[in-house]
Design an enzyme around this catalytic site. Structure first.
Site, PDB file in Angstrom:
ATOM      1  N   GLU A 154       9.593  -1.825  -8.154  1.00  0.00           N
ATOM      2  CA  GLU A 154       8.549  -0.923  -7.661  1.00  0.00           C
ATOM      3  C   GLU A 154       9.177   0.460  -7.549  1.00  0.00           C
ATOM      4  O   GLU A 154       9.984   0.711  -6.655  1.00  0.00           O
ATOM      5  CB  GLU A 154       8.042  -1.378  -6.288  1.00  0.00           C
ATOM      6  CG  GLU A 154       6.855  -0.553  -5.841  1.00  0.00           C
ATOM      7  CD  GLU A 154       6.711  -0.432  -4.329  1.00  0.00           C
ATOM      8  OE1 GLU A 154       5.637  -0.002  -3.886  1.00  0.00           O
ATOM      9  OE2 GLU A 154       7.672  -0.719  -3.592  1.00  0.00           O
TER      10      GLU A 154
ATOM     11  N   ASP B 253      10.969  -4.496  -4.232  1.00  0.00           N
ATOM     12  CA  ASP B 253      10.301  -3.529  -3.363  1.00  0.00           C
ATOM     13  C   ASP B 253      11.081  -2.208  -3.328  1.00  0.00           C
ATOM     14  O   ASP B 253      12.312  -2.205  -3.198  1.00  0.00           O
ATOM     15  CB  ASP B 253      10.223  -4.123  -1.949  1.00  0.00           C
ATOM     16  CG  ASP B 253       9.336  -3.331  -1.030  1.00  0.00           C
ATOM     17  OD1 ASP B 253       8.123  -3.280  -1.288  1.00  0.00           O
ATOM     18  OD2 ASP B 253       9.862  -2.757  -0.054  1.00  0.00           O
TER      19      ASP B 253
HETATM   20  C1  NOJ Z   1       6.252  -1.083  -0.761  1.00  0.00           C
HETATM   21  C2  NOJ Z   1       5.317  -2.219  -0.518  1.00  0.00           C
HETATM   22  O1  NOJ Z   1       4.494  -2.386  -1.639  1.00  0.00           O
HETATM   23  C3  NOJ Z   1       4.546  -1.885   0.738  1.00  0.00           C
HETATM   24  O2  NOJ Z   1       3.484  -2.773   0.955  1.00  0.00           O
HETATM   25  C4  NOJ Z   1       5.512  -1.884   1.893  1.00  0.00           C
HETATM   26  O3  NOJ Z   1       4.837  -1.491   3.064  1.00  0.00           O
HETATM   27  C5  NOJ Z   1       6.665  -0.920   1.631  1.00  0.00           C
HETATM   28  N1  NOJ Z   1       7.202  -1.049   0.312  1.00  0.00           N
HETATM   29  C6  NOJ Z   1       7.789  -1.153   2.596  1.00  0.00           C
HETATM   30  O4  NOJ Z   1       8.449  -2.332   2.264  1.00  0.00           O
END
Ligand code: NOJ
Length: 549
Positions: free
Chosen positions: A279, A209
């Site tokens: 990500e 993440d």
């Molecule tokens: C990215 C995630 O994909 C999202 O769903 C989340 O709210 C944020 N990061 C915070 O962790």
């Protein structure tokens, strides 16, 4: 043309040739009639995933969490939230996933924990607590205001005042999601222990993440203002986009952490190769590519969100693909994302015909595709009545359209009430789409014209064709502006992909390629043989053509 790094037998690795399928566990299959999906529910649907033809499942967070951000606020990195099941359920799911020939990827959330995590409870208990420095604390400016101008992605300042300690703490997302201090070696050690915990249990990899957020400017400098080009083309611009985010994430020290993480993962390769995909919402492609590592020694892949950012037209999409191909370090493996739990559903962006074209694009490009549950059915955004709204982002910034509930609604399995996700007498955590009577697995299975059948065909071709799953990519120049045409080739196998992004018929003269066999069309009215000197594509049509080389 970039090569791939095969395993010692010369074959591509599973995460290179395979297709990843993202499951949002709350919404996939409820097995205990509480209106929320769970691990036994996922296990009961593995046969569906196996038959669909995907290779790996990625589960959004399953850890204990107060659910302020639906699991992205983790309160314990080495346990399972009871709403999803038990550790025994997890072990059973993992064993069954492997028995089905699939891999399992977990979400790993390193940037922040929940404010309920025992580490943060200790950290905020006093400035003298040994865990105080595990999070990002800073003193107020002389006038009492926050230490700098950083903003939360979810709106408002990124700093929260804490009366007990007399300091501010940083939260790049919700105030219930305090940012960890990765410059503290004890934090890194504890987080790597959590990674090892799951690797020891047998997981195949991690989706990380907001991977680029974990290292910030040590001087905590103010971000400069930006002209505001927006993070997501599909979301309107909010306050966050008024700054250039130079200092609140992506400090170069982040690379040291991922080099170390790669070593942790690599130490398990002896049993079977593990992987990490980050990500990383970066659109400066050089910077994005830096996350592979100079010697391909960091993340196996940074997620590529470029297709979510470009205009949906042939020239822009081709330019993006060519840019990504050009910027990849030698031997690095590409990937493409078109959907996930943070983005509007594909048919809601491009229409149904556009979604069929998108399916062909995503499953024929060079690089690992990541699908989001329900893409294969053509699930669209579901309007959520205000009293059913759940997403904290949507609630904090009303009117901006940033709420993510519309793309998180229950999977549509059949035409029974609640679409087979949960029993008819249970209220699911988010409403089921009103289109579930026609858009569902059971109905689409028997309809040759369905989205599901198109996905089946494309996934089957991708799996059986080395050119598609691991061959080279070469754009074809002799195509009209509205069409994106490319070749995929491996050894003596060559396939041609021709995608018409316009609403008009397009005639292509690709004489040099002779004749071919239509393997898949996004429309159904195609003869099997085609002369490439006179290829006509209907509006929004994509065709996959086998060439004799
Ligand atoms: C990215 C995630 O994909 C999202 O769903 C989340 O709210 C944020 N990061 C915070 O962790």
């Amino acid at each position: 043309m970039t090569t791939i790094r095969p395993d010692s037998n010369g074959s591509p690795l599973w995460w290179q040739s395979g297709v990843i399928y993202q499951i949002y566990p709350r919404s996939f299959q409820d097995s205990n009639a509480d209106g929320v999906g769970d691990l036994p529910g996922i296990a009961s649907r593995l046969d569906y995933l196996q038959a669909l033809g995907v290779d790996a499942i990625w589960l959004s967070p399953i850890y204990p969490s107060p659910m302020a951000d639906f699991g992205y606020d983790v309160a314990d990195y080495t346990a399972v939230h009871p709403i999803f099941g038990t550790m025994a359920d997890f072990d059973a799911l993992l064993a069954q996933t492997h028995a089905a020939g699939l891999r399992l990827i977990l979400d790993f959330v390193p940037n922040h924990t929940s404010d309920q995590h025992p580490w943060f409870v200790e950290s905020r208990s006093s400035r003298h607590n040994p865990r105080h420095d595990w999070y990002m604390w800073a003193d107020a400016r002389p006038d009492g205001s926050p230490p700098n101008n950083w903003l939360s992605v979810f709106g408002g300042p990124a700093w929260e005042w804490d009366g007990a300690t007399g300091q501010y703490y940083l939260h790049s997302f919700l105030k219930q999601q305090p940012d960890l201090n990765w410059r503290n070696p004890a934090v890194k050690a504890a987080m790597f222990d959590a990674v090892r915990f799951w690797l020891d249990r047998g997981v195949d990899g991690f989706r990380i993440d907001v991977a680029h957020y974990i290292m910030k400017d040590p001087q905590l400098r103010d971000n400069p203002p930006s002209s505001g080009d927006g993070r997501f083309i599909h979301k309107p611009i909010g306050e966050y986009d008024t700054q250039l985010h130079l200092y609140d994430h992506g400090h170069p020290d982040v690379h040291t952490v991922y080099r170390e993480l790669r070593q942790v993962l690599g130490s398990y390769d002896g049993s079977r190769p593990r992987m990490a995909v980050g990500e990383i919402h970066l659109f400066d492609w050089q910077e994005w590519a830096s996350y592979y590592g100079r010697n391909l020694d960091e993340l196996h892949m940074p997620f590529n969100f470029g297709l979510l950012k470009v205009e949906w037209q042939a020239r822009a999409v081709r330019q993006l693909v060519d840019t990504v191909e050009a910027v990849l370090p030698a031997g690095a493996w590409p990937n493409y994302v078109l959907s996930n739990h943070d983005e509007s559903r594909i048919p809601s962006r491009y229409g149904l015909a556009g979604a069929r074209l998108a399916a062909m694009l995503r499953l024929t490009l060079r690089g690992t595709p990541t699908l989001y549950y329900g893409d294969e059915l053509g699930m669209a955004d579901v309007p959520i009545p205000p009293d059913r709204e759940q997403d904290p982002w949507g609630k904090r910034e009303p009117g901006l359209g940033v709420g993510r509930d519309p793309e998180r609604t229950p999977m549509q399995w059949d035409d029974s009430p609640n679409a087979g996700f949960t029993p008819a007498n249970v209220e699911p955590w988010l409403p089921v789409s009103p289109d579930y009577r026609t858009v569902n697995v059971q109905t689409e299975r028997d309809d040759p014209a369905s989205m599901l059948n198109l996905y089946w065909q494309l996934l089957a071709w991708r799996r059986q064709s080395p050119a598609l799953h691991s061959g080279s990519y070469q754009p074809v120049e002799q195509a009209p502006d509205d069409c994106f045409v490319y070749l995929r080739r491996r050894a003596d196998e060559c396939v041609l992909v021709a995608l018409n992004f316009s609403n008009q018929e397009q005639r292509l003269n690709l004489r040099a390629f002779g004749e071919g066999k239509v393997l898949v069309s996004t429309r159904l009215d195609r003869a099997e043989r085609v002369r490439l000197a006179d290829l006509s594509l209907g509006s929004s049509e994509g065709v996959l053509i086998g060439l004799s080389s």
